[in-house]
Write an enzyme that holds these catalytic residues in place. Structure first.
Site, PDB file in Angstrom:
ATOM      1  CE  LYS A 131      48.416  27.570 -22.623  1.00 56.23           C
ATOM      2  NZ  LYS A 131      48.249  28.696 -21.706  1.00 56.23           N
ATOM      3  CB  THR A 132      52.699  31.297 -20.569  1.00 55.36           C
ATOM      4  OG1 THR A 132      51.662  30.370 -20.251  1.00 55.36           O
ATOM      5  CG2 THR A 132      52.620  32.480 -19.626  1.00 55.36           C
TER       6      THR A 132
ATOM      7  NE  ARG B 294      49.439  17.582 -19.273  1.00 58.53           N
ATOM      8  CZ  ARG B 294      49.601  18.739 -19.896  1.00 58.53           C
ATOM      9  NH1 ARG B 294      49.949  19.806 -19.230  1.00 58.53           N
ATOM     10  NH2 ARG B 294      49.435  18.835 -21.203  1.00 58.53           N
TER      11      ARG B 294
ATOM     12  CD  GLN C 178      46.968  20.748 -23.966  1.00 58.44           C
ATOM     13  OE1 GLN C 178      47.126  20.580 -22.755  1.00 58.44           O
ATOM     14  NE2 GLN C 178      47.758  21.530 -24.671  1.00 58.44           N
TER      15      GLN C 178
ATOM     16  CG  ASP D 170      46.249  31.389 -21.974  1.00 56.41           C
ATOM     17  OD1 ASP D 170      46.459  30.628 -22.936  1.00 56.41           O
ATOM     18  OD2 ASP D 170      46.835  31.295 -20.878  1.00 56.41           O
ATOM     19  CD  GLU D 171      44.829  26.967 -21.360  1.00 55.91           C
ATOM     20  OE1 GLU D 171      44.437  26.244 -22.316  1.00 55.91           O
ATOM     21  OE2 GLU D 171      45.804  26.665 -20.652  1.00 55.91           O
TER      22      GLU D 171
END
Length: 719
Positions: free
Chosen positions: A35-36, A604, A252, A221-222
C-alpha cells in the site's frame, strides 16, 4: 514526458490505483499488498502524468516515520526535494495550520504543545484548584475523559450530564477548568490540535475555502484508524472540486479502544460521491498456508467490505500449534524453537514473540534471559519521552515562554535547589487567586515579600538562573543554547555525580540532545528555531512509532505489531479470556475487533507461524484454567500441525487437540516424569516427539536448563 517508469513493477490492481484519472477512491489494501508503494506512486503519477502541483496534494499518515518514509520515496521517484510538500501526520499538519493562522484560531503566537505528562500535571493542578479528591476521580481518568471528548469534537458546553450524575458533573467541571488553564498559559494538547483546526475551518469559511481550493487531492493512509474528529476534519476539507484517496483495510481495524471508528471506512462511498473501490489482494509477505489461515479466520467477521489475500509463492510449512501445560512450559517451548532457528543460521531480529497482554511478557523474558538470547520489549520509551530529555526540554520551553506553567513545575526544583512543596503550593495558590501564571505569581510574591526568606531566596535564584540563561542564549545557535542550558542548569552535573550505569546513560542521552539540535533542520520558516525544535520534540514524543530494531528477538503486544513483519512469529496465550480478552467476551463488536487483532498477528509472519496456548496460566497473581481460543478453532485443521503428539511428528491436528491428550512415547517416558542423565543430572520431561530412532524428549534439568535429547543416544534412566 515519459511517465511509464512510475508503473514499473506494479501488478494490475496497483497500476489501476496509481494511474486512474483523478477522482474519489477507496483502496482496500490487504496486509503485505504494497500500500505504501501505491500511495507514493499515486502521488508521483498525479504530479508527473496529470500535471498537478506538488503543493496541491495533501498526504496524511498516522506516524512521523511513515511520513518521512513517504517523503523519501517520493524524492527518489521524482528526483527532487519533497520537503515543501504537505506530507505528515494529522497532528503535524494541524499544527502547521494553527501556526499559520494562530490569531484566527484564538491562540497566542508562541503557543506550545503539551505532551501526555504535561497534560497529566495540568489536570492534577486543576483538580487541586477545584478541591476534587484524587481518590474519587483519578487524574488519569480525567485526562482520558478530556481526550475522548475532544476526539468526539465536543467542548464542555456541548456536553449534557444528568443532574444526579456526580462523577459526570465533576469530570465536566474539570474539563471546563482545564480548558481555561490551557487558554491562559498558551498551551495545547494533542487532541486540541485537531479539534482547534477543525473549528478554525468551521468558524472561518474563507480559510476553509482557501485550503479546499489549494488541495486538489487528499490522500489518507490507514483510514480504518481514523477517529470522529479526524474523519470530520477530512470530510470538510474535501471540497467540491477536490478528491479523496482513502487507503486502508477494515480487516486491520484494531484501535477501537483508542477511539478509532471502523465505520468511517465503511461510509466513504456514502459521503463522497462516485467513489470507486480498488482491492489490493496479492500479498508479497507470507506463505500460502499463512494467508489461507488468515482468510479463514477473518471470514468469521460479519461486517466486512470483503477481500481475499493470495500469493504466487508456495504453500510453505503448516502452522504449528503447541498446547503447553502452563506459561513456563509455553516459554520453554518458544525459547527452544528460537534457539533451533538461530542454530540453523537464522537472525534474532527476524523473530517476534507476540502476546495480547503485557503481563504475559515476564515469563517469556525470563526464558530468553536464562538462555542468554538478546531481546527487546518493543515499544519502550523513545528518546524524547525519557525523563532527562523532558527535563532539558522543560528549561528550553521556559526560555521560550515564561508563562508555560507545565514547564515551570517540571524544572523549578530539578535538580534539587531547595524549593519545597509548600513553597510551590503557595505559588500555585497565589497564581490561581490572582489569575497569573506561576512565573508571574513567583515574581510578584518575591517583590512583595510573601514568602519566607529561605524560600524567597531559593525561588529568586532559580528565576535569575533562567534570566541569565536567556540572556546568554539570545545570539547562540540551537545546539549552543542546549549545551549551555545543560551545564548552567546543573543537569549534566546531577547525573554525572551518581556514577552508575543508568546515570551514565542519561548523560549520554543529554549529549545526544545537543547532537539532535545540531542536526535539526527547521521545518517552519516563520518560526524561531527554538520554537520549531520544541514542536518537533513534542510531536515526536506523541508519535506511536517505536525505535528501529537492533539484532535481537522482538517482543511486543499484538497491537504494537501492526505494520511490522518477521520471518518467524510466535503468538502466545491463545486462550479464551486472554485472547479474546475477558473484557470482550460478551460484546460481539469487541469480539470482531479481537478477531481482527488475531488476523493482524497471523499476517505478521512471512515463513513460519507458531500458535501457543497453556492449559493453566498464572496471570495477574492467580492460577486460571482456560480453554483454547476460539480463534484457533476457526483455523482450518488441514493447515495446522500439532507439535506435541503421541506418534508421528507434524501429524495434522485432530479435533481433540483442545482436550487433554496422551503424552507418552514408545519408550514409555511421559511428560512430567523425572529422569536422570549421566552428564546433566536429574530433570523433568516436558515434551515427547517422534518415534523409533528419531524419538526426542524435552527435559528441564535442575542445573543445566532445558534441552532436547534424542532417546537413542541419551541413555535416560527413570529417577
Amino acid at each position: 514526458m515519459d511517465v511509464s517508469f512510475i508503473l514499473n513493477d506494479l501488478n494490475a490492481p496497483q497500476r489501476e490505483a496509481v494511474a486512474a484519472a483523478p477522482g474519489n477512491f477507496l483502496i482496500l489494501a490487504g496486509a503485505g499488498s504494497g500500500k505504501t508503494r501505491v500511495l507514493v506512486h499515486r502521488i508521483a503519477w498525479l504530479i508527473a502524468a496529470e500535471g498537478m502541483s506538488p503543493f496541491s496534494i495533501l498526504a496524511v499518515t498516522f506516524t512521523n516515520k511513515a511520513a518521512a518514509e513517504m517523503r523519501g520515496r517520493l524524492e527518489q521517484l521524482l528526483g527532487y526535494n519533497a520537503q515543501g510538500m504537505w506530507v505528515g501526520t494529522f497532528h503535524s499538519i494541524a499544527h502547521r495550520l494553527l501556526r499559520a493562522h494562530w490569531r484566527d484560531a484564538g491562540l497566542i503566537e508562541n503557543f506550545q504543545i503539551m505532551d501526555s505528562d504535561d497534560t497529566y500535571r495540568m489536570v492534577r493542578r486543576v483538580m487541586k484548584s477545584l478541591n476534587i479528591d484524587e481518590d474519587n476521580i483519578p487524574p488519569k481518568q480525567a485526562q482520558w475523559y478530556i481526550d475522548a471528548k475532544k476526539e468526539q469534537g465536543l467542548r464542555p458546553q456541548h456536553i449534557q450530564v444528568m443532574h444526579n450524575d456526580y462523577q459526570g458533573n465533576m469530570l465536566l467541571k474539570i474539563y471546563s477548568a482545564y480548558e481555561e488553564a490551557c487558554e491562559f498559559a498558551g498551551l495545547v494538547d494533542f487532541s486540541e490540535l485537531l479539534l482547534r483546526a477543525h473549528e478554525l475551518w468551521l468558524q472561518k469559511p474563507e480559510i476553509l475555502e482557501h485550503y479546499q481550493n489549494r488541495f486538489r487531492t487528499i490522500l489518507v493512509d490507514e483510514f480504518q484508524d481514523t477517529n470522529t474528529i479526524q474523519y470530520a476534519w477530512i470530510r470538510i476539507l474535501v471540497g467540491k472540486e477536490s478528491n479523496i484517496v482513502a487507503v486502508g483495510d477494515d480487516d486491520q481495524s484494531i484501535y477501537g479502544w483508542r477511539g478509532a471508528k471502523i465505520e468511517n471506512i465503511h461510509r466513504i462511498s456514502q459521503d463522497f460521491p462516485d467513489t470507486q473501490t480498488i482491492r489490493l489482494e496479492q500479498n508479497y509477505r507470507s506463505t500460502g498456508n499463512i494467508l489461507a489461515a488468515a482468510n479463514a479466520l477473518i471470514s468469521c467477521n460479519s461486517s466486512r467490505l470483503g477481500k481475499k489475500l493470495w500469493t504466487s509463492e508456495n504453500a510453505g510449512e503448516p502452522i504449528s500449534v503447541y498446547a503447553a501445560f502452563n506459561e513456563k512450559d509455553e516459554a520453554s517451548f518458544v525459547v527452544e524453537r528460537i534457539k533451533a532457528y538461530l542454530e540453523e543460521g537464522g537472525s534474532r531480529s527476524d523473530v517476534a514473540i507476540l502476546y495480547r497482554s503485557n503481563a504475559q511478557s515476564r515469563v517469556l523474558e525470563e526464558g530468553l534471559l536464562y538462555e542468554n538470547i538478546p531481546y527487546r520489549v518493543y515499544g519502550g520509551q523513545r528518546f524524547f519521552e525519557r525523563a532527562e530529555i523532558k527535563d532539558a526540554l522543560g528549561y528550553l520551553r521556559l526560555l521560550h515562554n515564561k508563562n508555560d506553567t507545565a514547564a515551570f513545575e517540571r524544572i523549578v526544583n530539578m535538580p534539587t535547589r531547595g524549593i519545597g512543596q509548600k513553597t510551590l503550593n503557595d505559588v500555585r495558590d497565589y497564581a490561581r487567586d490572582q489569575g497569573k501564571s506561576l512565573w508571574q505569581a513567583a515574581c510578584e510574591m518575591i517583590a512583595n515579600d510573601k514568602l519566607t526568606a529561605r524560600a524567597q531566596a531559593a525561588l529568586a535564584n532559580f528565576m535569575h538562573l533562567i534570566d541569565d540563561i536567556q540572556e546568554y542564549c539570545a545570539d547562540k545557535t540551537l545546539d549552543e543554547q542546549i549545551q549551555f542550558v545543560l551545564e548552567a542548569s546543573g543537569l549534566f552535573e546531577h547525573y554525572q555525580k551518581e556514577k552508575s550505569e543508568k546515570s551514565r546513560a542519561k548523560v549520554e542521552n543529554l549529549q545526544e540532545l545537543v547532537s539532535a539540535a545540531r542536526q535539526f533542520e527547521p521545518k517552519e520558516e516563520d518560526l524561531p528555531v527554538l520554537a520549531d525544535f520544541l514542536s518537533h520534540a513534542a510531536l515526536e514524543a506523541g508519535d506511536m512509532q517505536a525505535d528501529e530494531f537492533t539484532e535481537c528477538v522482538q517482543m511486543m503486544t499484538l497491537h504494537a505489531a501492526k505494520g511490522l513483519e518477521f520471518s518467524v512469529v510466535f503468538i502466545c496465550g491463545m486462550e479464551e479470556k486472554l485472547f479474546p480478552h475477558k473484557m470482550c467476551i460478551d460484546d460481539p463488536a469487541k469480539i470482531e475487533e479481537e478477531r481482527r487483532l488475531c488476523y493482524v498477528g497471523i499476517t505478521r509472519a512471512r515463513k513460519k507461524l507458531y500458535c501457543c496456548y497453556a492449559q493453566k496460566r498464572s496471570l495477574y497473581g492467580q492460577d486460571e484454567f482456560h480453554k483454547a481460543s476460539r480463534f484457533l478453532r476457526e483455523l482450518p485443521k488441514e493447515l495446522l500441525a500439532e507439535v506435541r503428539m503421541t506418534s508421528k511428528i507434524q501429524r495434522p491436528i485432530s479435533s481433540n487437540i483442545f482436550r487433554d491428550t496422551a503424552t507418552t512415547n514408545e519408550e514409555g517416558l511421559g511428560v512430567g516424569q523425572r529422569v536422570v542423565h549421566q552428564k546433566f543430572g536429574e530433570g523433568v520431561v516436558l515434551d515427547c516427539e517422534g518415534s523409533g530412532q528419531h524419538a526426542r524428549v524435552q527435559v528441564a534439568f535442575s542445573e543445566h536448563g532445558t534441552k532436547w535429547l534424542v532417546l537413542s543416544f541419551a541413555n535416560l534412566e527413570v529417577a
